[in-house]
Motif scaffolding. Structure first.
Motif, PDB file in Angstrom:
ATOM      1  N   ASP A 126       0.827  -1.192   0.000  1.00 39.28           N
ATOM      2  CA  ASP A 126       0.000   0.000   0.000  1.00 39.28           C
ATOM      3  C   ASP A 126       0.870   1.255   0.000  1.00 39.28           C
ATOM      4  O   ASP A 126       0.596   2.232  -0.708  1.00 39.28           O
ATOM      5  CB  ASP A 126      -0.914  -0.019   1.231  1.00 39.28           C
ATOM      6  CG  ASP A 126      -2.028   1.005   1.161  1.00 39.28           C
ATOM      7  OD1 ASP A 126      -2.981   0.803   0.369  1.00 39.28           O
ATOM      8  OD2 ASP A 126      -1.954   2.011   1.897  1.00 39.28           O
ATOM      9  N   GLN A 129       2.424   1.806  -3.474  1.00 40.86           N
ATOM     10  CA  GLN A 129       1.464   2.399  -4.390  1.00 40.86           C
ATOM     11  C   GLN A 129       1.256   3.878  -4.084  1.00 40.86           C
ATOM     12  O   GLN A 129       1.149   4.710  -4.997  1.00 40.86           O
ATOM     13  CB  GLN A 129       0.127   1.646  -4.307  1.00 40.86           C
ATOM     14  CG  GLN A 129      -0.979   2.211  -5.184  1.00 40.86           C
ATOM     15  CD  GLN A 129      -0.668   2.143  -6.670  1.00 40.86           C
ATOM     16  OE1 GLN A 129       0.069   1.274  -7.122  1.00 40.86           O
ATOM     17  NE2 GLN A 129      -1.235   3.075  -7.430  1.00 40.86           N
ATOM     18  N   LEU A 156      -8.580  -5.142   4.511  1.00 40.64           N
ATOM     19  CA  LEU A 156      -7.985  -3.920   3.968  1.00 40.64           C
ATOM     20  C   LEU A 156      -8.569  -2.684   4.645  1.00 40.64           C
ATOM     21  O   LEU A 156      -7.839  -1.726   4.959  1.00 40.64           O
ATOM     22  CB  LEU A 156      -8.197  -3.854   2.457  1.00 40.64           C
ATOM     23  CG  LEU A 156      -7.476  -4.922   1.622  1.00 40.64           C
ATOM     24  CD1 LEU A 156      -7.888  -4.827   0.152  1.00 40.64           C
ATOM     25  CD2 LEU A 156      -5.957  -4.788   1.753  1.00 40.64           C
ATOM     26  N   LEU A 161      -5.793   0.345   4.583  1.00 40.55           N
ATOM     27  CA  LEU A 161      -4.974   0.262   3.360  1.00 40.55           C
ATOM     28  C   LEU A 161      -5.843   0.734   2.202  1.00 40.55           C
ATOM     29  O   LEU A 161      -6.614  -0.019   1.619  1.00 40.55           O
ATOM     30  CB  LEU A 161      -4.485  -1.173   3.153  1.00 40.55           C
ATOM     31  CG  LEU A 161      -3.712  -1.772   4.346  1.00 40.55           C
ATOM     32  CD1 LEU A 161      -3.269  -3.193   4.057  1.00 40.55           C
ATOM     33  CD2 LEU A 161      -2.515  -0.891   4.710  1.00 40.55           C
ATOM     34  N   THR A 162      -5.715   1.995   1.882  1.00 41.22           N
ATOM     35  CA  THR A 162      -6.644   2.640   0.946  1.00 41.22           C
ATOM     36  C   THR A 162      -6.055   2.943  -0.424  1.00 41.22           C
ATOM     37  O   THR A 162      -6.775   3.371  -1.323  1.00 41.22           O
ATOM     38  CB  THR A 162      -7.144   3.962   1.553  1.00 41.22           C
ATOM     39  OG1 THR A 162      -6.014   4.831   1.781  1.00 41.22           O
ATOM     40  CG2 THR A 162      -7.853   3.716   2.875  1.00 41.22           C
ATOM     41  N   GLN A 163      -4.764   2.733  -0.583  1.00 44.09           N
ATOM     42  CA  GLN A 163      -4.118   3.113  -1.846  1.00 44.09           C
ATOM     43  C   GLN A 163      -4.192   2.020  -2.915  1.00 44.09           C
ATOM     44  O   GLN A 163      -4.104   2.306  -4.103  1.00 44.09           O
ATOM     45  CB  GLN A 163      -2.654   3.473  -1.597  1.00 44.09           C
ATOM     46  CG  GLN A 163      -2.469   4.654  -0.666  1.00 44.09           C
ATOM     47  CD  GLN A 163      -3.131   5.910  -1.197  1.00 44.09           C
ATOM     48  OE1 GLN A 163      -2.919   6.292  -2.349  1.00 44.09           O
ATOM     49  NE2 GLN A 163      -3.919   6.561  -0.359  1.00 44.09           N
ATOM     50  N   LEU A 164      -4.346   0.786  -2.484  1.00 42.11           N
ATOM     51  CA  LEU A 164      -4.378  -0.333  -3.424  1.00 42.11           C
ATOM     52  C   LEU A 164      -5.760  -0.496  -4.033  1.00 42.11           C
ATOM     53  O   LEU A 164      -6.768  -0.523  -3.316  1.00 42.11           O
ATOM     54  CB  LEU A 164      -3.997  -1.644  -2.721  1.00 42.11           C
ATOM     55  CG  LEU A 164      -2.573  -1.755  -2.188  1.00 42.11           C
ATOM     56  CD1 LEU A 164      -2.433  -3.023  -1.354  1.00 42.11           C
ATOM     57  CD2 LEU A 164      -1.570  -1.750  -3.335  1.00 42.11           C
TER      58      LEU A 164
END
Length: 229
Positions: A126, A129, A156, A161-164
């Protein structure tokens, strides 16, 4: 006066069958020799695989000095390999394929919630990214949980984990397809793929993907300046 001694038998010519066999043996030896030379040539200098992926092998060779530290377990591609056009789904359930990412360098990752090293690795993916995600590079992390489709999404979310982008394959066929070409031996598995879908490097196991070592490697892989390494 008659000659009672039998006349000596005339010398028999060589059997035609033996001649044919001898000629055949020579031909077999000759063919075997040609085959051996050809095979030897393949072993010495002609890599197997999709030759359109030779550029990825060249990139791997240039990146080799950067495969160290937190990413030392990566194995650089030594022969051209175009990965299978892996099929999976996005967060909405729409079909996606690896070929949808042509033109980008991709870090393809297979993960599952039942895999402890996978869960530990996800924050680093994450972070990678978040730091390097762009039109030139993307982390494509494909979840292969086969039972509860909501469990990986909950994981997630709970871990923030917010970018993936979310991708999944509930049949885990992506793992089998990579295993068929020798690129999936366990979990997690990650493959660095160039914009043509060709392998640059592979790792079996986790890595600190947002470390300085990993960032330098990915930046070099996505930069046209990589040729100057």
């Amino acid at each position: 006066m008659t000659n009672d001694k039998p006349e000596p038998s005339p010398a028999r010519p060589a059997s035609r069958g033996r001649t044919v066999l001898a000629a055949g043996a020579v031909a077999v030896v000759a063919v075997a020799g040609i085959a051996a030379v050809s095979f030897g040539g393949l072993l010495k200098g002609k890599p197997a695989g999709d030759q359109t992926c030779q550029a990825a092998v060249d990139t791997a060779a240039r990146l080799a000095p950067l495969i160290r530290g937190e990413v030392a377990a990566l194995t650089a591609a030594k022969a051209p390999l175009r990965l299978p056009d892996l099929a999976f789904e996005d967060a909405s359930g729409a079909p996606k394929k690896l070929s949808d990412f042509r033109g980008k360098t991709v870090l393809l990752n297979l993960w599952a919630t039942w895999c402890v090293p996978c869960r530990k690795e996800m924050p680093a993916l994450d972070g990678l990214q978040a730091k390097l995600g762009s039109d030139a590079f993307q982390v494509v992390a494909v979840n292969i949980d086969t039972r509860d489709p909501e469990k990986p999404k909950t994981f997630l979310a709970d871990a923030k984990l917010t970018q993936l982008a979310y991708f999944s394959d509930a049949k885990a066929k992506v793992f089998q397809d990579l295993k068929a070409v020798g690129r999936a031996l366990g979990m997690p598995t990650s493959v660095l793929v160039d914009g043509n879908g060709c392998e640059i490097a592979t790792i079996a196991g986790p890595a600190e993907w947002d470390s300085a070592d990993a960032l330098k490697l990915i930046q070099a892989a996505t930069s046209k300046a990589a040729a100057g390494l």
